[in-house]
Design an enzyme around this catalytic site. Sequence first.
Site, PDB file in Angstrom:
ATOM      1  N   ASP A 162     -11.764  75.123 -82.395  1.00 17.51           N
ATOM      2  CA  ASP A 162     -11.014  75.840 -83.435  1.00 17.51           C
ATOM      3  C   ASP A 162     -11.958  76.810 -84.139  1.00 17.51           C
ATOM      4  O   ASP A 162     -12.928  76.392 -84.772  1.00 17.51           O
ATOM      5  CB  ASP A 162     -10.438  74.812 -84.428  1.00 17.51           C
ATOM      6  CG  ASP A 162      -9.578  75.474 -85.505  1.00 17.51           C
ATOM      7  OD1 ASP A 162      -9.569  76.721 -85.593  1.00 17.51           O
ATOM      8  OD2 ASP A 162      -8.909  74.722 -86.241  1.00 17.51           O
ATOM      9  N   SER A 201      -3.844  73.425 -92.162  1.00 15.09           N
ATOM     10  CA  SER A 201      -4.913  74.295 -92.653  1.00 15.09           C
ATOM     11  C   SER A 201      -4.950  74.304 -94.189  1.00 15.09           C
ATOM     12  O   SER A 201      -5.073  73.239 -94.787  1.00 15.09           O
ATOM     13  CB  SER A 201      -4.706  75.702 -92.079  1.00 15.09           C
ATOM     14  OG  SER A 201      -5.874  76.453 -92.224  1.00 15.09           O
ATOM     15  N   HIS A 212      -6.052  76.772 -83.556  1.00 18.53           N
ATOM     16  CA  HIS A 212      -5.901  76.354 -84.948  1.00 18.53           C
ATOM     17  C   HIS A 212      -4.462  75.940 -85.267  1.00 18.53           C
ATOM     18  O   HIS A 212      -4.170  75.548 -86.387  1.00 18.53           O
ATOM     19  CB  HIS A 212      -6.323  77.504 -85.865  1.00 18.53           C
ATOM     20  CG  HIS A 212      -6.394  77.130 -87.307  1.00 18.53           C
ATOM     21  ND1 HIS A 212      -7.216  76.129 -87.781  1.00 18.53           N
ATOM     22  CD2 HIS A 212      -5.722  77.617 -88.394  1.00 18.53           C
ATOM     23  CE1 HIS A 212      -7.063  76.028 -89.096  1.00 18.53           C
ATOM     24  NE2 HIS A 212      -6.164  76.911 -89.489  1.00 18.53           N
TER      25      HIS A 212
END
Lengths: 276, 325
Positions: A219, A96, A247
């Site tokens: 996601d 991320s 995620h």
Amino acid sequence: MNQSTLIRNNVNVTGKGTKAMIFAHGFGCDQNMWRLVAPAFEENFRVILFDYVGSGKSDYSAYSSTKYQDLHGYAQDVLDICDTLDIKEAIFVGHSVGSIIGMLASIQEPSRFERLVMLGPSPCFLNDPPLYKGGFEKEDLEGLIGMMEMNYIGWANYLSQVIMKNPERPELFQELEESFCSTDPTVAREFATATFFSDHRNDLQNVTVPSLILQCSDDAIAPIEVGEYMHSVLTESAYALMEATGHCPHLSHPEETIRLISEYLKSVADQDSSNG
Amino acid sequence: MDEQLDFAPCGYVSLNDESTILDINKTLLGLLDYKLQELQGQHINLILTHASQTFYQLYFFPMIRLQEKVDAMYIALKTKSGQEIPILLNASRNKRGGKFFNDCACFPMKERYEYEQALLAAKKETDQRNQMKKKQIEELGMLRNELECKQNELLELNEKLRTLAETDGLTGLKNRRCLQESLTLNLNSQAGQLQPISLLLMDIDYFKEINDTYGHMTGDRVLQEMGQLLEEESRKEDIAARYGGEEFALILPNTDKSDALKIAERIRLHVEKANWGKSAITISIGAATLQPGDTESSLQSKADNALYASKNGGRNQVTHASDLT
């Protein structure tokens, strides 16, 4: 640069290999997030795990609202770690926002990195109609920060005062410590702002290190369109749509995550050897 | 699901690691207004608000996997019609029949949510006010500094103006207005007890000729040098001033007739002996010493008479008013 960087970022080095493989966690947690994935690479790599300043077991006193007001401060820490450990041509695996931080570091000092592996990356969370769909409206992100406040940011200051007035009840502090990975409310709020309100789309074109984008299905944080967008703008990027949903594929689907990373590294190694 | 759990006074939902809803009790179904078959096998996102979906991924999922339990987490559920229901969530990770289940129990916290929102809002407002107060105090401090600076500037300016107002521009001596004030001040400070005080009035002899012969520039230079000479000759407590065109005055506090005459004579001699360049220059001096009943104007007029006498007597001399018949 010296030992203090290693303490500041709670750097842990394991593995039997010589080639460095750096794992960078995402927003909200710490290096523990990699515990189902990182060990699989210890046989062949020098595995490096760390926490951002303000996360996990990092040195919170090193936190500065100015330095960490945007992701460049975090990227600098990655470069500090590379410098301290004398790392060159590393495999950088980021989750991320961690992948964007690695990407920014690679633009500054490309020689430190050989490959970037990005799990659920997003260069910009906000929608920018008509051409870009980040997945969030401003109100959504404010709602998220509101939820963080309801859970702890808003109360943590207050709670810490209560705790200070109750020294005979140390368990209160323990509970607060364990309740979330990052408990400092200032850091959490500022990291959330730096993460969710940043826009690094213009930096994508400056990336020269080849990359692999691992996109999760379904996601809510980094939708498929965002992964595809990154793939289209990043030169020399490979793209894989995972079966994993959510995620955090490194937690929910560690086997698939390990397999895709390994296959990618093997394929580029084969390419390199056949090329030269 | 056994009936007790199905109708328990709390919501119950069981998730696998893909966040798929495996089972959900009737209490929660009722709350969300869904039927079992609509939710079973669906992703949890279906019953989460957008912010909660993100929060779930950022916090709930990592915690349940890493710590195997979640305590009192606040998130918001979404009913079939899109209504938001704030809940408190507890969860634990359990192994049954070789598989992992993330079991969640939840309670609606509608009213408590409102309280907490109000509390948070109040807290935020207090924080903001404190911050604003801090800012205002800082601003006030800055304003005060500014004011002090301006005041100092004003004082300096006033001082400068005062100096300008009492100075003769050409010679740098006090001007006549200042002389007048000093004289008044000196006489008033006598306060009934008479201290000797003398006044000299001086006039450059044949000054008009200097001007006519050498020009005004030279005349001005002579006036300036005369000013300098008087400045040199005066004591600390004396006040030298330009009285008029080529007329000068010297107030001599604590000085009686004989001392005043000595000083006057010294000045006259100094002028006579000084090197004035092209032509010699002399001055005539009239002196007066304060007598009982004198005012500043009578003192001036006595000195003026004495000066007149010096002029008439042939110039370049000193006359004291009390010696006039």
